[in-house]
Design a protein around this motif. Structure first.
Motif, PDB file in Angstrom:
ATOM      1  N   HIS A  94      -4.250  -5.711  -2.360  1.00 26.13           N
ATOM      2  CA  HIS A  94      -3.423  -4.514  -2.215  1.00 26.13           C
ATOM      3  C   HIS A  94      -4.331  -3.317  -1.954  1.00 26.13           C
ATOM      4  O   HIS A  94      -5.513  -3.322  -2.290  1.00 26.13           O
ATOM      5  CB  HIS A  94      -2.558  -4.321  -3.461  1.00 26.13           C
ATOM      6  CG  HIS A  94      -1.561  -5.426  -3.635  1.00 26.13           C
ATOM      7  ND1 HIS A  94      -0.851  -5.953  -2.574  1.00 26.13           N
ATOM      8  CD2 HIS A  94      -1.186  -6.131  -4.738  1.00 26.13           C
ATOM      9  CE1 HIS A  94      -0.066  -6.926  -3.009  1.00 26.13           C
ATOM     10  NE2 HIS A  94      -0.252  -7.067  -4.312  1.00 26.13           N
ATOM     11  N   ARG A  95      -3.755  -2.303  -1.312  1.00 30.18           N
ATOM     12  CA  ARG A  95      -4.554  -1.167  -0.847  1.00 30.18           C
ATOM     13  C   ARG A  95      -4.018   0.142  -1.413  1.00 30.18           C
ATOM     14  O   ARG A  95      -2.881   0.196  -1.872  1.00 30.18           O
ATOM     15  CB  ARG A  95      -4.491  -1.056   0.691  1.00 30.18           C
ATOM     16  CG  ARG A  95      -4.882  -2.278   1.429  1.00 30.18           C
ATOM     17  CD  ARG A  95      -4.622  -2.241   2.927  1.00 30.18           C
ATOM     18  NE  ARG A  95      -4.869  -0.989   3.627  1.00 30.18           N
ATOM     19  CZ  ARG A  95      -5.464  -0.903   4.823  1.00 30.18           C
ATOM     20  NH1 ARG A  95      -5.880  -2.005   5.439  1.00 30.18           N
ATOM     21  NH2 ARG A  95      -5.620   0.256   5.417  1.00 30.18           N
ATOM     22  N   GLN A 127      -8.086  -4.958 -10.402  1.00 33.94           N
ATOM     23  CA  GLN A 127      -6.957  -5.496  -9.623  1.00 33.94           C
ATOM     24  C   GLN A 127      -7.362  -5.945  -8.215  1.00 33.94           C
ATOM     25  O   GLN A 127      -6.517  -6.396  -7.454  1.00 33.94           O
ATOM     26  CB  GLN A 127      -5.839  -4.441  -9.512  1.00 33.94           C
ATOM     27  CG  GLN A 127      -5.248  -4.020 -10.849  1.00 33.94           C
ATOM     28  CD  GLN A 127      -4.649  -5.190 -11.625  1.00 33.94           C
ATOM     29  OE1 GLN A 127      -4.022  -6.078 -11.056  1.00 33.94           O
ATOM     30  NE2 GLN A 127      -4.855  -5.200 -12.936  1.00 33.94           N
ATOM     31  N   VAL A 172      -8.259  -4.019  -5.731  1.00 33.22           N
ATOM     32  CA  VAL A 172      -7.591  -3.099  -4.806  1.00 33.22           C
ATOM     33  C   VAL A 172      -8.606  -2.444  -3.863  1.00 33.22           C
ATOM     34  O   VAL A 172      -9.742  -2.161  -4.249  1.00 33.22           O
ATOM     35  CB  VAL A 172      -6.808  -2.035  -5.615  1.00 33.22           C
ATOM     36  CG1 VAL A 172      -6.470  -0.826  -4.768  1.00 33.22           C
ATOM     37  CG2 VAL A 172      -5.539  -2.653  -6.200  1.00 33.22           C
ATOM     38  N   MET A 231      -8.901  -0.133 -10.106  1.00 33.71           N
ATOM     39  CA  MET A 231      -8.931  -0.715  -8.749  1.00 33.71           C
ATOM     40  C   MET A 231      -9.783  -1.978  -8.750  1.00 33.71           C
ATOM     41  O   MET A 231      -9.421  -3.001  -8.183  1.00 33.71           O
ATOM     42  CB  MET A 231      -9.545   0.268  -7.741  1.00 33.71           C
ATOM     43  CG  MET A 231      -8.696   1.473  -7.417  1.00 33.71           C
ATOM     44  SD  MET A 231      -9.588   2.513  -6.201  1.00 33.71           S
ATOM     45  CE  MET A 231      -8.839   4.105  -6.549  1.00 33.71           C
ATOM     46  N   ILE A 259       0.934  -2.115  -9.226  1.00 31.12           N
ATOM     47  CA  ILE A 259       0.149  -3.293  -8.820  1.00 31.12           C
ATOM     48  C   ILE A 259      -0.210  -4.141 -10.052  1.00 31.12           C
ATOM     49  O   ILE A 259      -0.132  -5.373 -10.019  1.00 31.12           O
ATOM     50  CB  ILE A 259      -1.121  -2.852  -8.043  1.00 31.12           C
ATOM     51  CG1 ILE A 259      -0.720  -2.294  -6.666  1.00 31.12           C
ATOM     52  CG2 ILE A 259      -2.116  -4.003  -7.896  1.00 31.12           C
ATOM     53  CD1 ILE A 259      -1.854  -1.607  -5.900  1.00 31.12           C
ATOM     54  N   THR A 296       0.846  -1.189   0.000  1.00 32.83           N
ATOM     55  CA  THR A 296       0.000   0.000   0.000  1.00 32.83           C
ATOM     56  C   THR A 296       0.882   1.239   0.000  1.00 32.83           C
ATOM     57  O   THR A 296       2.083   1.165   0.266  1.00 32.83           O
ATOM     58  CB  THR A 296      -0.967   0.023   1.200  1.00 32.83           C
ATOM     59  OG1 THR A 296      -1.968   1.032   0.955  1.00 32.83           O
ATOM     60  CG2 THR A 296      -0.253   0.353   2.512  1.00 32.83           C
TER      61      THR A 296
END
Ligand SMILES: [Zn+2]
Length: 540
Positions: free
Chosen positions: A368-369, A387, A389, A384, A354, A338
Motif C-alpha cells: 500500500h502507498r 506495514q 507502506v 509505514m 491500512i 493509496t
C-alpha cells in the motif's frame, strides 16, 4: 535479428543491489543483455551492432516518476497558461487568447488555466464583453488557479444554456449584472458545470497525451504512475493511447478522480478487476482517494494547528470509518490502496486504515502507498515500515513552496518529505513530481533531494538531505517496486527491459548546483529510441 546497442566507456549507474557503477552495457531488442567493462561489452560486437561511445557521460536507468497527471499536464499544454510570466494584465491575457483563437478552428474551445486575479495588475477577472472581443466564434473559458472559479464569453454561456432565466445551481453562483444578465463569472458549482461542458474531446486528450509523452521522453522519464484526475474514462483513454503508442512511457494507472473520488473507487471495486491487470506498457495501479488539501493552499490536515494560525488544522474529506468502509474491502479484494495524504493527521488516518486492513485480512506484499506523505513525522515513518507502506514524496515542492511551508507549518517543514529518515528506516520511498503541480524535471527533483533549498535560498531541514545515488534509487528502482515492476524495470541489469537514459555529462562528477542544468541526450524505452540528441556517435 534485433539490433544490438553497445554503450561503452561511460559512467553506467546500474542501481543494482550493490549500487555498482560500471563502464558499459549491451542492449538487444527490448532487453539489457550484458553489463560490465568496455572490454567485456565490445566482445559482443557483431554485424548488427551499433557502438555508442559514452565518453565518460552517465548512462542510467530511465526515470520513474511515481506520481504525476499526464492528462492534466497535456491538456494544460494545449491551453493558454496564465502562469506564464508574460501575463501581467487582462490586456496581456486577451492578446494570448487571440493568438490561440487564430490557431483554433471555429466552434472549438479556447481554454486558459492558472488565472490569478490578485496577481495581475487589474485585480479582477475579464468580463464577458472583453472575452467576446477575443472571439465570438469560439467558446472561451478562463479558469482560476484554484479550479473553483471561471470567466467565460457569451458563446460559452450559450453552450451551457445559461441565460437571464437560469437559476443558480445548488452550491454555485452565476454572477449577474444590475439587469440580471450573467456577467460570465461562474463560481463553485456553476463553474464545475461549465467545466463539464468545456471538457476535452477524446481527440484533444489524445493530442494532449502525445505532447506530454514527448516532453517526458526529453526529460528522461520512461515510466509514469498516473495519479488520475478524470475518473474511469481517463483510465480507458490512458489504456487506449498507450496501446496506440501515443504514450511512450510505461503507465501505472491509479484509479481516482479530483472530485468525488470515492465514486470512482466504488465503480472499480464493482468492476471485478484488481491492481496488476495489464502488461508491461500499461498496468492498473492502486485505487486512490483524497484525504486532505494542498500543502501550499495551505489546507493539509494536521495534528497540531498551523504555525501561522492557531485555530487552523486544515481540511479533511473523510472520516476514519468512511475510509475503512471503502478501503478495507478494496484491500480484501487484492487492490493496492493509496490516498493523497499530506498532513500528519491525514497520514495517520490512512495508516490506521491500512493497519486494520492488514490485521483483518493478512495479505503478503500488499505494498500500500501514501501519495506525498508531506508531514511524515518519525512515529508515522515507523508505522509505514511495519506495514510495508511506500510513500511517494515530492522533494521539488520544497523548492517551489518551501518558504510558504515554513510560515504555515513552522519547524514541521523540516520534517516534510524526509528522504534521509526513510532511508534510515528502510522505507522504500519513490520520488514523484506531481506534475503539473511542479515541474516534472527529474534533475530539479534530484537537486531538491540533495539540497532541500527553497526559492529564497533557505535549506529546509538539512539532516533530511540525501546522496546522489540514493536520490537516483528513489527515482528508479523504488518507483518500480511501488508498481510491482522491480523484476522488469528500475535498474540496469541483464535480463531487464531496456529503459535507459544518457546524460550530457557525468552526473557523479558534476557540482550539486549544476544538477538542475544537466541535460538528457538520449532516452530509450523498451529498446526503442524515443528521444535522441547525441553529438557524437562511433559507428562500426
Ligand atoms: Zn497529484
Amino acid at each position: 535479428m534485433d539490433k544490438r546497442y553497445l554503450f561503452v566507456d561511460g559512467e553506467v549507474i546500474t542501481v543494482n543491489n550493490e549500487n555498482q557503477v560500471v563502464e558499459a552495457v549491451a542492449v538487444q531488442g527490448s532487453r539489457i543483455i550484458a553489463v560490465g567493462s568496455t572490454e567485456d561489452i565490445l566482445q559482443l560486437q557483431d554485424d548488427h551492432s551499433e557502438v555508442i561511445d559514452l565518453n565518460g557521460r552517465t548512462l542510467m536507468p530511465g526515470i520513474i516518476d511515481s506520481h504525476l497527471h499526464i492528462t492534466m499536464y497535456g491538456t494544460n499544454e494545449l491551453s493558454v497558461s496564465c502562469k506564464n510570466d508574460s501575463i501581467t494584465s487582462i490586456q496581456d491575457l486577451l492578446q494570448l487568447l487571440k493568438e490561440q483563437a487564430a490557431m483554433t478552428p471555429s466552434g472549438e474551445w479556447i481554454r486558459a488555466w492558472g488565472y490569478h486575479d490578485q496577481k495581475i495588475a487589474d485585480k479582477r477577472f475579464p468580463t464577458k464583453e472583453e472575452l467576446d472581443s477575443v472571439s465570438t466564434d469560439h467558446p472561451i473559458i478562463v479558469i482560476r488557479a484554484c479550479s473553483h472559479i471561471s470567466a467565460v464569453n457569451s458563446y460559452a454561456l450559450r453552450c451551457a444554456s445559461i441565460d437571464k432565466n437560469t437559476p443558480n445551481p445548488e452550491g454555485g453562483i452565476i454572477e449577474r449584472d444590475g439587469d440580471g444578465e450573467a456577467t460570465g463569472l461562474l463560481l463553485e458549482n456553476a463553474h464545475m458545470q461549465m467545466f463539464q461542458v468545456a471538457a476535452f474531446s477524446k481527440d484533444e486528450i489524445g493530442e494532449a497525451h502525445a505532447v506530454a509523452s514527448e516532453h517526458f521522453s526529453k526529460a528522461g522519464i520512461t515510466s509514469i504512475h498516473d495519479a488520475s484526475g478524470y475518473g474511469t474514462s481517463n483510465l480507458r483513454a490512458l489504456q487506449q493511447d498507450s496501446a496506440k503508442g501515443i504514450i511512450k512511457q510505461r503507465v501505472y494507472a491509479m484509479g481516482g478522480a479530483l472530485s468525488k473520488s470515492e465514486n470512482v473507487v466504488k465503480a472499480l471495486l464493482n468492476s471485478g478487476i484488481v491492481t496488476g491487470l495489464g502488461n508491461d506498457r500499461f498496468k492498473i495501479g492502486p485505487v486512490k482517494v483524497f484525504l486532505d488539501g494542498s500543502s501550499s493552499g495551505p489546507t493539509i490536515w494536521t495534528r497540531e494547528p498551523y504555525t501561522s494560525d492557531s485555530s487552523d488544522f486544515g481540511v479533511h474529506y473523510f472520516e476514519q470509518e468512511q475510509l475503512e468502509e471503502l478501503f478495507i474491502p478494496a484491500h480484501e479484494q487484492g487492490w493496492q490502496i493509496t490516498a493523497h495524504a499530506q498532513g500528519d493527521a491525514a497520514i495517520n488516518m490512512l495508516l490506521t486504515c491500512i493497519e486494520k486492513a492488514n490485521k483483518l485480512y493478512p495479505r503478503k506484499d500488499a505494498r500500500h502507498r501514501i501519495e506525498h506523505a508531506g508531514i511524515a513525522a518519525p512515529d508515522l515513518i515507523e508505522r509505514m515500515k511495519i506495514q510495508g507502506v511506500i510513500p511517494t514524496p515530492n522533494p521539488a515542492f520544497l523548492h517551489e513552496y518551501g518558504d510558504g511551508y515554513c510560515v504555515s507549518y513552522g519547524k514541521r517543514a523540516e520534517q516534510m518529505y524526509p528522504l534521509a529518515s526513510y532511508l534510515e528506516a528502510g522505507v522504500p520511498a519513490a520520488i514523484a513530481s506531481d506534475c503539473p503541480v511542479t515541474d516534472f524535471s527529474p534533475m530539479r527533483g534530484i537537486h531538491s533531494a540533495l539540497t532541500r533549498l527553497s526559492q529564497n535560498g533557505k535549506v529546509i531541514g538539512e539532516k533530511e538531505t540525501i546522496s546522489l545515488l540514493d536520490a537516483i534509487r528513489m527515482y528508479t528502482i523504488n518507483g518500480a517496486y511501488a508498481s510491482f515492476s522491480e523484476n522488469e524495470t528500475g535498474s540496469i541489469e541483464p535480463g531487464k527491459l531496456a529503459d535507459l537514459i544518457i546524460l550530457d555529462q557525468s552526473i557523479i562528477q558534476s557540482k550539486v548546483e549544476g544538477i538542475p542544468f544537466v541535460q538528457v541526450e538520449f532516452t530509450m524505452i523498451d529498446g526503442e529510441v524515443v528521444y535522441e540528441r547525441l553529438p557524437e556517435k562511433a559507428n562500426s
